[in-house]
Design a protein around this motif. Structure first.
Motif, mmCIF file in Angstrom:
data_model
loop_
_atom_site.group_PDB
_atom_site.id
_atom_site.type_symbol
_atom_site.label_atom_id
_atom_site.label_comp_id
_atom_site.label_asym_id
_atom_site.label_seq_id
_atom_site.Cartn_x
_atom_site.Cartn_y
_atom_site.Cartn_z
ATOM 1 N N VAL A 199 39.993 12.281 62.638
ATOM 2 C CA VAL A 199 39.614 10.895 62.401
ATOM 3 C C VAL A 199 40.316 10.051 63.459
ATOM 4 O O VAL A 199 41.548 9.940 63.462
ATOM 5 C CB VAL A 199 39.985 10.422 60.985
ATOM 6 N N ASP A 200 39.525 9.518 64.381
ATOM 7 C CA ASP A 200 40.044 8.671 65.456
ATOM 8 C C ASP A 200 40.134 7.248 64.914
ATOM 9 O O ASP A 200 39.104 6.609 64.673
ATOM 10 C CB ASP A 200 39.094 8.750 66.656
ATOM 11 N N LEU A 201 41.364 6.772 64.717
ATOM 12 C CA LEU A 201 41.559 5.471 64.075
ATOM 13 C C LEU A 201 41.742 4.327 65.073
ATOM 14 O O LEU A 201 42.189 3.242 64.686
ATOM 15 C CB LEU A 201 42.777 5.544 63.135
ATOM 16 N N ALA A 202 41.384 4.567 66.331
ATOM 17 C CA ALA A 202 41.561 3.522 67.342
ATOM 18 C C ALA A 202 40.776 2.262 67.012
ATOM 19 O O ALA A 202 41.182 1.154 67.347
ATOM 20 C CB ALA A 202 41.146 4.042 68.722
ATOM 21 N N GLY A 203 39.639 2.421 66.334
ATOM 22 C CA GLY A 203 38.809 1.263 66.002
ATOM 23 C C GLY A 203 39.162 0.617 64.672
ATOM 24 O O GLY A 203 38.522 -0.347 64.250
ATOM 25 N N VAL A 204 40.196 1.127 64.020
ATOM 26 C CA VAL A 204 40.579 0.600 62.706
ATOM 27 C C VAL A 204 41.681 -0.432 62.896
ATOM 28 O O VAL A 204 42.783 -0.112 63.327
ATOM 29 C CB VAL A 204 41.040 1.736 61.774
ATOM 30 N N SER A 205 41.369 -1.669 62.572
ATOM 31 C CA SER A 205 42.303 -2.771 62.813
ATOM 32 C C SER A 205 43.364 -2.872 61.729
ATOM 33 O O SER A 205 44.463 -3.384 61.962
ATOM 34 C CB SER A 205 41.536 -4.087 62.881
ATOM 35 N N PHE A 206 43.035 -2.372 60.534
ATOM 36 C CA PHE A 206 43.940 -2.548 59.394
ATOM 37 C C PHE A 206 43.612 -1.485 58.360
ATOM 38 O O PHE A 206 42.441 -1.176 58.130
ATOM 39 C CB PHE A 206 43.736 -3.946 58.796
ATOM 40 N N ILE A 207 44.654 -0.929 57.740
ATOM 41 C CA ILE A 207 44.423 0.073 56.703
ATOM 42 C C ILE A 207 45.308 -0.249 55.506
ATOM 43 O O ILE A 207 46.451 -0.697 55.677
ATOM 44 C CB ILE A 207 44.682 1.501 57.247
ATOM 45 N N ASP A 208 44.772 -0.064 54.305
ATOM 46 C CA ASP A 208 45.608 -0.261 53.103
ATOM 47 C C ASP A 208 45.694 1.055 52.339
ATOM 48 O O ASP A 208 45.192 2.087 52.802
ATOM 49 C CB ASP A 208 45.078 -1.416 52.251
ATOM 50 N N SER A 209 46.307 1.015 51.144
ATOM 51 C CA SER A 209 46.537 2.272 50.423
ATOM 52 C C SER A 209 45.218 2.914 49.979
ATOM 53 O O SER A 209 45.151 4.130 49.827
ATOM 54 C CB SER A 209 47.474 2.047 49.228
ATOM 55 N N SER A 210 44.169 2.114 49.780
ATOM 56 C CA SER A 210 42.855 2.702 49.465
ATOM 57 C C SER A 210 42.323 3.487 50.648
ATOM 58 O O SER A 210 41.725 4.562 50.491
ATOM 59 C CB SER A 210 41.824 1.624 49.141
ATOM 60 N N GLY A 211 42.509 2.947 51.835
ATOM 61 C CA GLY A 211 42.075 3.648 53.042
ATOM 62 C C GLY A 211 42.850 4.940 53.228
ATOM 63 O O GLY A 211 42.290 5.982 53.579
ATOM 64 N N LEU A 212 44.160 4.877 52.959
ATOM 65 C CA LEU A 212 44.988 6.086 53.044
ATOM 66 C C LEU A 212 44.527 7.111 52.025
ATOM 67 O O LEU A 212 44.463 8.307 52.305
ATOM 68 C CB LEU A 212 46.448 5.743 52.753
ATOM 69 N N ALA A 213 44.210 6.630 50.823
ATOM 70 C CA ALA A 213 43.745 7.541 49.771
ATOM 71 C C ALA A 213 42.472 8.248 50.211
ATOM 72 O O ALA A 213 42.278 9.442 49.939
ATOM 73 C CB ALA A 213 43.511 6.772 48.477
ATOM 74 N N ALA A 214 41.585 7.527 50.917
ATOM 75 C CA ALA A 214 40.350 8.146 51.413
ATOM 76 C C ALA A 214 40.676 9.232 52.435
ATOM 77 O O ALA A 214 40.029 10.287 52.461
ATOM 78 C CB ALA A 214 39.439 7.086 52.032
ATOM 79 N N LEU A 215 41.670 8.996 53.279
ATOM 80 C CA LEU A 215 42.048 10.000 54.277
ATOM 81 C C LEU A 215 42.668 11.221 53.601
ATOM 82 O O LEU A 215 42.413 12.360 54.003
ATOM 83 C CB LEU A 215 43.027 9.396 55.286
ATOM 84 N N ILE A 216 43.481 10.992 52.573
ATOM 85 C CA ILE A 216 44.086 12.121 51.848
ATOM 86 C C ILE A 216 43.002 12.934 51.150
ATOM 87 O O ILE A 216 42.993 14.164 51.164
ATOM 88 C CB ILE A 216 45.119 11.609 50.822
#
Lengths: 150, 123
Positions: free
Chosen positions: B56-73
Motif C-alpha cells: 500500500v503506497d501511502l504517498a497520496g494519503v494526506s491524513f490517516i486516523d485509527s479507522s484507516g489504520l484498522a483498515a490496513l491491519i
C-alpha cells in the motif's frame, strides 16, 4: 484569559462532514499564524488534528445510533491561547460510555487488538488533556487541551 | 433525502499489478472513518484477483486516523490468510507518528519507498 483567536463550526454528525472539520482546522491554523506569538510547528498541529479527528469520528460513529437522518449536529469550537490550544465538541447524542479499563497482563499482540476502539487512546496520547462530560441540559461535551511549548 | 453511501466513492484507489502476484495499491486523500471501507474493498478485490503480496503506497494519503489504520491491519490479516503479506510505504510524518503512537509499527513496518518494499518480496 481571553482567547487570541477562535473558530467554530456546527455540522451534521456524519462522516461526510470530516471534510468540514479539517477545513475548520485549516482556517484556525491560519488565524493562529497571525495571532499567536510562537505558532506551533507542523508535527504539533498534526497531533492536534489527529486528536480532533478521532473525537469527531467517535461522535459520528456512536452518538446517534439507529439513524442517519440529517439534523443531529456536532459543534466544534477551537480556541488559541498564548500557552495552549483547546477544542470543545458538543453533540446531542447518547451519553458516552467509556470502555472498560484494560486488564493488567502481558502486553497484547497489537494485531489481535480489536480493530476499532483505538481512537480515544490515540487522542489521549496526542493531547495534554482530554475530558468528557454529560452537561446539565443532556448534551455531550468533549474538551481537548494541548499545551504550546516554549 | 439521505445519500446512498454505496453509490458514492469517497476515495480513489489505483491498483498496479507487478509480476509474482504483487499488487500495489495507491489510495488518495484522507484514509479515515469515511474512506476506510474503500481501502478494505480494494484490498479484497486485489486478493480475489490472485495477488497475494500487497504493497500500500501511502504517498497520496494526506491524513490517516485509527479507522484507516484498522483498515490496513484488516488488510494485513486478509493478505496473510491468503498466504501472502502486506507492506506499507511512503508514509508522511502524520502517518508515521500515528503508527508509532499505536505501537503498530511493530506489525506494519513502514518502507521509505515502494521499490524497497518490492525488493523485500523478491527474496
Amino acid at each position: 484569559m481571553n482567547a487570541l483567536t477562535e473558530e467554530t463550526i456546527a455540522v451534521p454528525a456524519t462522516a461526510q462532514q470530516l471534510d468540514a472539520i479539517h477545513a475548520a482546522l485549516d482556517r484556525f491554523w491560519a488565524k493562529v499564524d497571525s495571532t499567536v506569538t510562537r505558532p506551533p510547528d507542523r508535527v504539533w498541529r498534526a497531533r492536534f488534528a489527529t486528536a480532533v479527528a478521532e473525537i469527531a469520528a467517535n461522535i459520528i460513529s456512536h452518538a446517534y445510533p439507529g439513524g442517519r437522518e440529517p439534523g443531529p449536529m456536532l459543534r466544534l469550537q477551537l480556541y488559541a491561547y498564548p500557552d495552549r490550544v483547546e477544542a470543545y465538541f458538543n453533540d446531542q447524542g447518547v451519553a458516552f460510555i467509556p470502555p472498560p479499563p484494560t486488564e493488567d497482563g502481558p502486553e497484547p499482540d497489537p494485531l489481535e487488538l480489536p480493530e476499532s476502539g483505538r481512537g480515544l487512546a490515540v487522542a489521549q496520547a496526542c493531547l495534554d488533556g482530554l475530558a468528557y462530560r454529560r452537561t446539565e441540559d443532556g448534551t455531550n461535551e468533549w474538551h481537548l487541551v494541548k499545551r504550546l511549548s516554549g | 433525502m439521505a445519500e446512498k453511501m454505496a453509490e458514492k466513492k469517497s476515495m480513489d484507489v489505483i491498483v498496479d499489478s507487478h509480476p509474482g502476484g504483487i499488487g500495489v495499491l495507491r489510495p488518495a486523500g484522507r484514509l479515515d472513518l469515511l474512506t476506510a471501507s474503500e481501502v478494505r474493498q480494494s484490498v479484497a478485490q486485489v486478493l480475489a484477483a490472485g495477488n497475494r503480496r500487497l504493497i500500500v503506497d501511502l504517498a497520496g494519503v494526506s491524513f490517516i486516523d485509527s479507522s484507516g489504520l484498522a483498515a490496513l491491519i484488516s488488510a494485513l490479516k486478509a493478505a496473510r490468510l491468503a498466504g501472502g503479506d502486506l507492506r506499507i510505504a511512503r508514509l508522511n510524518a502524520q502517518a508515521r507518528d500515528l503508527l508509532e503512537l499505536t505501537s503498530l509499527d511493530r506489525v506494519l513496518r513502514p518502507y521509505p519507498t515502494v521499490e524497497e518494499a518490492l525488493a523485500g518480496y523478491s527474496v
